[in-house]
Scaffold this motif. Structure first.
Motif, PDB file in Angstrom:
ATOM      1  N   GLU A 195      -6.561 -44.966  53.254  1.00 35.34           N
ATOM      2  CA  GLU A 195      -7.440 -46.141  53.263  1.00 35.34           C
ATOM      3  C   GLU A 195      -7.335 -46.821  54.634  1.00 35.34           C
ATOM      4  N   HIS A 196      -6.082 -47.019  55.100  1.00 38.10           N
ATOM      5  CA  HIS A 196      -5.897 -47.692  56.389  1.00 38.10           C
ATOM      6  C   HIS A 196      -5.537 -46.683  57.471  1.00 38.10           C
ATOM      7  N   ILE A 197      -6.301 -46.705  58.554  1.00 35.47           N
ATOM      8  CA  ILE A 197      -6.082 -45.728  59.628  1.00 35.47           C
ATOM      9  C   ILE A 197      -5.928 -46.432  60.986  1.00 35.47           C
ATOM     10  N   ALA A 198      -5.800 -47.761  60.949  1.00 37.58           N
ATOM     11  CA  ALA A 198      -5.569 -48.515  62.189  1.00 37.58           C
ATOM     12  C   ALA A 198      -4.571 -49.631  61.918  1.00 37.58           C
ATOM     13  N   PHE A 199      -3.656 -49.831  62.882  1.00 39.92           N
ATOM     14  CA  PHE A 199      -2.554 -50.781  62.736  1.00 39.92           C
ATOM     15  C   PHE A 199      -2.345 -51.446  64.094  1.00 39.92           C
ATOM     16  N   GLU A 200      -1.394 -52.375  64.160  1.00 40.63           N
ATOM     17  CA  GLU A 200      -1.102 -52.970  65.460  1.00 40.63           C
ATOM     18  C   GLU A 200      -0.626 -51.860  66.405  1.00 40.63           C
ATOM     19  N   ARG A 201      -1.288 -51.708  67.534  1.00 44.71           N
ATOM     20  CA  ARG A 201      -0.944 -50.725  68.580  1.00 44.71           C
ATOM     21  C   ARG A 201      -0.938 -49.271  68.106  1.00 44.71           C
ATOM     22  N   ALA A 202      -1.557 -48.957  66.978  1.00 40.95           N
ATOM     23  CA  ALA A 202      -1.549 -47.557  66.503  1.00 40.95           C
ATOM     24  C   ALA A 202      -2.801 -47.237  65.695  1.00 40.95           C
ATOM     25  N   MET A 203      -3.267 -45.999  65.866  1.00 44.08           N
ATOM     26  CA  MET A 203      -4.398 -45.520  65.066  1.00 44.08           C
ATOM     27  C   MET A 203      -4.098 -44.089  64.647  1.00 44.08           C
ATOM     28  N   LEU A 204      -4.672 -43.667  63.521  1.00 46.98           N
ATOM     29  CA  LEU A 204      -4.524 -42.280  63.075  1.00 46.98           C
ATOM     30  C   LEU A 204      -5.896 -41.638  63.045  1.00 46.98           C
ATOM     31  N   ILE A 205      -5.939 -40.359  63.412  1.00 43.66           N
ATOM     32  CA  ILE A 205      -7.217 -39.638  63.398  1.00 43.66           C
ATOM     33  C   ILE A 205      -7.019 -38.273  62.727  1.00 43.66           C
ATOM     34  N   GLY A 206      -8.128 -37.609  62.398  1.00 45.83           N
ATOM     35  CA  GLY A 206      -8.086 -36.234  61.877  1.00 45.83           C
ATOM     36  C   GLY A 206      -7.193 -36.087  60.666  1.00 45.83           C
ATOM     37  N   ASP A 207      -6.462 -34.976  60.616  1.00 39.69           N
ATOM     38  CA  ASP A 207      -5.634 -34.677  59.434  1.00 39.69           C
ATOM     39  C   ASP A 207      -4.531 -35.715  59.233  1.00 39.69           C
ATOM     40  N   ALA A 208      -4.042 -36.325  60.316  1.00 40.02           N
ATOM     41  CA  ALA A 208      -2.996 -37.353  60.181  1.00 40.02           C
ATOM     42  C   ALA A 208      -3.531 -38.527  59.360  1.00 40.02           C
ATOM     43  N   ALA A 209      -4.850 -38.743  59.427  1.00 40.21           N
ATOM     44  CA  ALA A 209      -5.487 -39.816  58.650  1.00 40.21           C
ATOM     45  C   ALA A 209      -6.036 -39.283  57.335  1.00 40.21           C
ATOM     46  N   GLY A 210      -5.893 -37.978  57.117  1.00 38.43           N
ATOM     47  CA  GLY A 210      -6.379 -37.353  55.868  1.00 38.43           C
ATOM     48  C   GLY A 210      -7.885 -37.178  55.850  1.00 38.43           C
ATOM     49  N   LEU A 211      -8.513 -37.026  57.022  1.00 38.96           N
ATOM     50  CA  LEU A 211      -9.978 -37.089  57.070  1.00 38.96           C
ATOM     51  C   LEU A 211     -10.701 -35.753  56.835  1.00 38.96           C
ATOM     52  N   VAL A 212     -10.016 -34.811  56.211  1.00 45.24           N
ATOM     53  CA  VAL A 212     -10.682 -33.569  55.788  1.00 45.24           C
ATOM     54  C   VAL A 212     -11.601 -33.921  54.612  1.00 45.24           C
ATOM     55  N   VAL A 213     -12.802 -33.370  54.579  1.00 38.23           N
ATOM     56  CA  VAL A 213     -13.701 -33.731  53.470  1.00 38.23           C
ATOM     57  C   VAL A 213     -13.483 -32.799  52.272  1.00 38.23           C
ATOM     58  N   GLY A 214     -13.677 -33.367  51.082  1.00 36.28           N
ATOM     59  CA  GLY A 214     -13.505 -32.595  49.850  1.00 36.28           C
ATOM     60  C   GLY A 214     -14.583 -31.526  49.724  1.00 36.28           C
ATOM     61  N   THR A 215     -14.447 -30.649  48.758  1.00 35.56           N
ATOM     62  CA  THR A 215     -15.360 -29.556  48.410  1.00 35.56           C
ATOM     63  C   THR A 215     -15.375 -28.439  49.449  1.00 35.56           C
ATOM     64  N   SER A 216     -15.562 -28.783  50.757  1.00 39.53           N
ATOM     65  CA  SER A 216     -15.618 -27.720  51.772  1.00 39.53           C
ATOM     66  C   SER A 216     -14.283 -27.564  52.500  1.00 39.53           C
ATOM     67  N   GLY A 217     -13.451 -28.600  52.499  1.00 40.29           N
ATOM     68  CA  GLY A 217     -12.189 -28.537  53.260  1.00 40.29           C
ATOM     69  C   GLY A 217     -12.429 -28.579  54.758  1.00 40.29           C
ATOM     70  N   GLU A 218     -13.615 -29.059  55.160  1.00 39.40           N
ATOM     71  CA  GLU A 218     -13.949 -29.099  56.587  1.00 39.40           C
ATOM     72  C   GLU A 218     -13.157 -30.219  57.283  1.00 39.40           C
ATOM     73  N   GLY A 219     -12.505 -29.868  58.401  1.00 39.20           N
ATOM     74  CA  GLY A 219     -11.688 -30.882  59.062  1.00 39.20           C
ATOM     75  C   GLY A 219     -11.839 -30.936  60.574  1.00 39.20           C
ATOM     76  N   ILE A 220     -12.351 -29.850  61.203  1.00 36.77           N
ATOM     77  CA  ILE A 220     -12.394 -29.829  62.676  1.00 36.77           C
ATOM     78  C   ILE A 220     -13.361 -30.899  63.197  1.00 36.77           C
ATOM     79  N   TYR A 221     -14.588 -30.868  62.665  1.00 35.27           N
ATOM     80  CA  TYR A 221     -15.597 -31.815  63.138  1.00 35.27           C
ATOM     81  C   TYR A 221     -15.101 -33.247  62.931  1.00 35.27           C
TER      82      TYR A 221
END
Ligand SMILES: Cc1cc2nc3c(=O)[nH]c(=O)nc-3n(C[C@H](O)[C@H](O)[C@H](O)COP(=O)(O)OP(=O)(O)OC[C@H]3O[C@@H](n4cnc5c(N)ncnc54)[C@H](O)[C@@H]3O)c2cc1C
Length: 404
Positions: free
Chosen positions: A263-289
């Motif tokens: 749910e939260h991917i930004a914090f004081e002085r820190a951000m998470l992106i991609g798999d570290a943020a869990g941003l793979v989409v369901g059904t296809s498992g697509e994560g690179i884009y």
């Protein structure tokens, strides 16, 4: 200004670093192992090449058709076309051993510094982030002080752990790269195959993704361990044994795939992106884009809000992301549960994919990354077909599993 540290220099991290470097900001990429090849099917939408300015030479093969096999091996063939036919109607198959070094080299050419080393810990302080890492081949730990950290270090993210965040639910995905005799390779000239069934993939699907000189054969294997994943991959290989006959496995690779975004991917002085943020989409498992897109978005937000690096300022990234994509993530997660929940549903899912409107909408959103308003006639047709498939599969006795 102290530098911005990007932890992990794979697709997401290198895209973030490149965007920051192009804006003239000091940026360091810290990558644990530059020779590691990320286990990945390498399927990418054509939109990624346009949006992230990738050379076509990174495309190992273009796929124009895909076949879905239900648990009982019923086939649904789908042409890769969106709502209107165009030149960009294909799925691009890339190899991560080509894509990742290209992205890293480009970020370096544009001014990013690259350190081969592993993040061990970090501590967010009022005047910066103190980072502890070990450079590759060194015994001693080192520290550096940076302005902001962007965690692009994948599903096992050390950045997220150091920020005190919970571990994400994840599954193991496994694949083998197999060199096939020429006559067998011809079968996958222009087509990629997806296989459904709890014996090959309890939570996702299994696949054969062709590259220029080999196929990647793999499965998304449920929240088990690697031994369990190996058993599922063996089942898949048995299911399609005649088509792989004479093939030579030259690489076996497995890695975790996040199953749920944070749910939260930004914090004081820190951000998470991609798999570290869990941003793979369901059904296809697509994560690179999505790793590249979130890397670029995080970097653009940072460029916009600097020198303010408070949680409030960096949360702009999170706000923009969820405003744009929350509905898509929720829908695809729901579709994954609905479509892959049990083997009867997988049969229904395979039938649903025979509907032309479903096919065109799926590829319209996959290839061009845009949500389209569905005309009500198409909505009626889709609903009718899905209900009919649902009734059909729940009224008749279970179809027996057949070999291909
Ligand atoms: C088997 C498999 C098949 C897949 N197939 C597809 C597909 O066909 N299409 C698709 O779109 N997606 C696919 N995915 C998902 C895709 O691989 C990921 O979503 C994508 O790679 C995420 O990119 P990322 O940059 O966030 O992280 P990653 O690519 O995981 O990169 C993380 C980087 O961080 C580095 N790192 C980790 N820890 C540290 C540390 N402590 N210090 C320094 N560096 C560190 C790693 O070495 C790595 O380079 C697949 C995944 C798997 C496992």
């Amino acid at each position: 200004m102290k530098p911005i540290l990007v932890v992990g220099a794979s697709v997401g991290g290198a895209t973030a670093a490149n965007t920051l470097a192009l804006a003239g900001l000091p940026v360091i990429m810290l990558e644990r192992d530059l020779s590691w090849v990320k286990p990945c099917g390498g399927a990418l939408p054509p939109k990624a090449f346009e949006e992230f300015d990738l050379p076509q030479s990174l495309i190992s093969r273009r796929v124009y058709k895909t076949t879905i096999y239900s648990p009982s091996n019923r086939r649904t063939e789908i042409d890769v076309v969106g709502l209107e036919e165009g030149d960009h109607d294909y799925v691009a198959m890339a190899c991560r051993e080509d894509l990742d070094p290209f992205l890293r080299a480009r970020a370096v050419a544009n001014g990013a510094e690259l350190i081969e080393g592993q993040l061990l810990d970090l501590s967010v302080q009022s005047d910066g982030v103190e980072v502890t890492y070990r450079a590759k081949g060194e015994r001693e730990k080192q520290t550096m002080k940076v302005e902001v950290v962007i965690g692009a270090d994948g599903a096992y993210s050390t950045t997220a752990k150091a920020l005190g965040l919970e571990r994400l639910p994840r599954c193991i995905a496994i694949q083998e790269r197999i060199r096939l005799p020429e006559d067998k390779m011809a079968r996958w000239q222009e087509t990629a195959d997806l296989y459904l069934g709890h014996d090959v993939s309890p939570d996702l699907y299994a696949w054969v993704f062709p590259k220029s000189d080999h196929v990647a054969v793999g499965c998304g294997a449920g929240p088990g361990n690697t031994a369990e994943a190996r058993r599922l991959l063996a089942n898949l290989k048995q299911r399609i044994a005649p088509e792989l006959a004479g093939g030579e496995v030259f690489l076996e690779e497995a890695h975790a795939l996040p199953m749920h975004p944070r749910e939260h991917i930004a914090f004081e002085r820190a951000m998470l992106i991609g798999d570290a943020a869990g941003l793979v989409v369901g059904t296809s498992g697509e994560g690179i884009y999505w790793a590249m897109k979130s890397g670029k978005q995080a970097a653009l937000t940072l460029i916009d809000v600097l020198p303010d690096v408070s949680e409030k300022a960096l949360r702009q990234y999170e706000k923009i992301w969820w405003k744009e994509y929350r509905t898509m993530y929720r829908f695809l997660q729901w579709l994954q549960k609905w479509g892959y929940g049990n083997e009867r549903q997988m049969e229904v899912f395979t039938d649903m994919c025979r509907n032309k409107d479903v096919q065109q909408l799926t590829f319209e959103s996959y290839m061009h990354k845009r949500m389209t308003r569905v005309p009500w006639v198409a909505q009626m047709r889709m609903t009718g077909d899905i209900l009919a498939a649902q009734v059909r599969h729940y009224l008749r006795p279970r179809t027996k599993r057949m070999s291909s």
